[in-house]
Scaffold this motif. Structure first.
Motif, PDB file in Angstrom:
ATOM      1  N   ILE A 293       0.214  -1.660  -0.157  1.00 51.73           N
ATOM      2  CA  ILE A 293       0.035   0.213   0.365  1.00 51.73           C
ATOM      3  C   ILE A 293       0.758   1.365   0.339  1.00 51.73           C
ATOM      4  O   ILE A 293       0.587   1.998  -0.627  1.00 51.73           O
ATOM      5  N   PRO A 294       1.737   1.797   0.352  1.00 54.57           N
ATOM      6  CA  PRO A 294       2.747   2.706   0.668  1.00 54.57           C
ATOM      7  C   PRO A 294       3.459   2.983  -0.750  1.00 54.57           C
ATOM      8  O   PRO A 294       3.070   4.289  -1.141  1.00 54.57           O
ATOM      9  N   LEU A 295       3.451   2.091  -1.240  1.00 59.21           N
ATOM     10  CA  LEU A 295       4.243   2.189  -2.533  1.00 59.21           C
ATOM     11  C   LEU A 295       3.170   2.857  -3.579  1.00 59.21           C
ATOM     12  O   LEU A 295       3.629   3.638  -4.555  1.00 59.21           O
ATOM     13  N   ALA A 296       1.679   2.026  -3.202  1.00 62.18           N
ATOM     14  CA  ALA A 296       0.758   2.452  -4.229  1.00 62.18           C
ATOM     15  C   ALA A 296       0.225   4.153  -4.335  1.00 62.18           C
ATOM     16  O   ALA A 296       0.075   4.706  -5.282  1.00 62.18           O
ATOM     17  N   PHE A 297       0.505   4.156  -2.582  1.00 61.77           N
ATOM     18  CA  PHE A 297       0.340   5.765  -2.547  1.00 61.77           C
ATOM     19  C   PHE A 297       0.811   6.741  -3.311  1.00 61.77           C
ATOM     20  O   PHE A 297       1.091   7.787  -3.341  1.00 61.77           O
ATOM     21  N   ALA A 298       2.459   6.650  -3.107  1.00 60.85           N
ATOM     22  CA  ALA A 298       3.629   6.678  -3.066  1.00 60.85           C
ATOM     23  C   ALA A 298       3.481   7.587  -5.083  1.00 60.85           C
ATOM     24  O   ALA A 298       3.328   8.649  -5.421  1.00 60.85           O
ATOM     25  N   PHE A 299       2.933   6.213  -5.828  1.00 58.11           N
ATOM     26  CA  PHE A 299       2.628   6.787  -6.793  1.00 58.11           C
ATOM     27  C   PHE A 299       1.601   7.760  -7.412  1.00 58.11           C
ATOM     28  O   PHE A 299       1.202   8.327  -8.663  1.00 58.11           O
ATOM     29  N   ILE A 300       0.319   7.302  -6.400  1.00 50.36           N
ATOM     30  CA  ILE A 300      -0.792   8.259  -6.676  1.00 50.36           C
ATOM     31  C   ILE A 300      -0.609   9.598  -6.879  1.00 50.36           C
ATOM     32  O   ILE A 300      -0.872  10.250  -7.528  1.00 50.36           O
ATOM     33  N   ALA A 301       0.367   9.595  -5.284  1.00 45.90           N
ATOM     34  CA  ALA A 301       0.274  11.098  -5.002  1.00 45.90           C
ATOM     35  C   ALA A 301       1.090  12.043  -6.249  1.00 45.90           C
ATOM     36  O   ALA A 301       1.768  12.946  -5.371  1.00 45.90           O
ATOM     37  N   THR A 302       1.950  10.543  -6.533  1.00 48.58           N
ATOM     38  CA  THR A 302       3.215  11.051  -7.800  1.00 48.58           C
ATOM     39  C   THR A 302       2.473  12.151  -9.201  1.00 48.58           C
ATOM     40  O   THR A 302       2.731  12.457  -9.303  1.00 48.58           O
ATOM     41  N   ILE A 303       1.870  10.440  -9.586  1.00 50.10           N
ATOM     42  CA  ILE A 303       1.721  10.932 -11.588  1.00 50.10           C
ATOM     43  C   ILE A 303      -0.070   9.614 -11.337  1.00 50.10           C
ATOM     44  O   ILE A 303      -0.247   9.502 -12.280  1.00 50.10           O
TER      45      ILE A 303
END
Length: 259
Positions: A89-99
């Motif tokens: 989930i942290p990786l998914a959130f990082a990408f959602i917040a970025t791209i």
């Protein structure tokens, strides 16, 4: 695995609720939405494994040939060790917040670089996220094999009058082929088994077998299909088992070449 092997072949009568042995669950997962989920997982894993292997191999060669040597190697290996284990989930959130749709980078690049047609919440977007941890995993796996290539082999090739292409065609390539193939298989298994990142990023919009297993075990289950998720899991274990048997065989050949 033993529990899955037993429960996958149990069926419950929807009327009498009596349990019996049956292959109905196995037959169900070989068609329809379940077959598409297996196919989707296999396609996504194959594409990301090949791309991750190519990019990781190029990065590993760059590190191995760098003049800065040990310092750069330690930095890259440390970063790769962290990134290869950064998922869920942290990786998914990082990408959602970025791209993501309203991500910071998306807002900056929409228009000038044509980012409008890219969707993070698709198979392509999921492949990009998977590469984030597959490329570092490839670097960790293949760099020792690259550094095990003996300089004497290249020197002997040069003395014999062979060019760079001939060296890689007859010496370096055959020696590196088993570890590269084994690392690619390892990336495939890692992508095939990934769940949390895909669940947080795409939900059920992309057909993946791991998501189907979760839905079968946690959602409202039709009476008589309680063990369908376990049959899906058993099929997944079987596929990963075949992949890892092949990986073990390749690793044995690798150790023989590089010993």
């Amino acid at each position: 695995m033993g529990v899955l092997a037993v429960e996958a072949f149990r069926a419950v009568d929807p009327v009498t609720f009596e349990e019996s042995w049956s292959t109905a669950n196995i037959g169900t997962i070989t068609g329809g939405a379940y077959a598409r989920a297996y196919l989707g997982s296999l396609q996504l894993s194959a594409v990301t494994a090949v791309l991750g292997a190519v990019l990781g191999l190029a990065l590993a060669f760059a590190v191995a040939r760098s003049r800065r040597g040990r310092l750069l190697r330690r930095l890259v290996l440390t970063a790769s060790g962290v990134l290869a284990n950064f998922g869920g989930i942290p990786l998914a959130f990082a990408f959602i917040a970025t791209i993501g749709t309203a991500g910071v980078v998306t807002a900056l690049l929409t228009g000038p670089l044509g980012l409008d047609g890219f969707s993070l919440y698709s198979t392509t977007g999921l492949a990009v996220v998977y590469l984030y941890f597959l490329v570092p995993l490839m670097v960790l796996t293949i760099l020792p094999a690259i550094e095990a290539l003996r300089p004497q082999w290249r020197e002997a090739s040069d003395v014999s009058g062979a060019g760079g292409w001939q060296y890689w065609r007859y010496v370096g390539g055959p020696v590196l082929a088993p570890p590269v193939l084994g690392a690619t298989v390892l990336l495939f298994a890692s992508a095939f088994a990934a769940y949390a990142t895909a669940k947080a990023l795409v939900g059920s919009s992309v057909p993946l077998v791991t998501l189907q297993i979760a839905d079968s075990l946690s959602s409202n289950v039709v009476v008589g299909a309680e063990n369908l998720g376990k049959a899906l899991a058993l099929g997944m274990v079987g596929l990963v088992g075949l992949v890892m048997v092949f990986y073990t065989w390749v690793q044995r050949r690798t150790s023989r070449w590089l010993s």
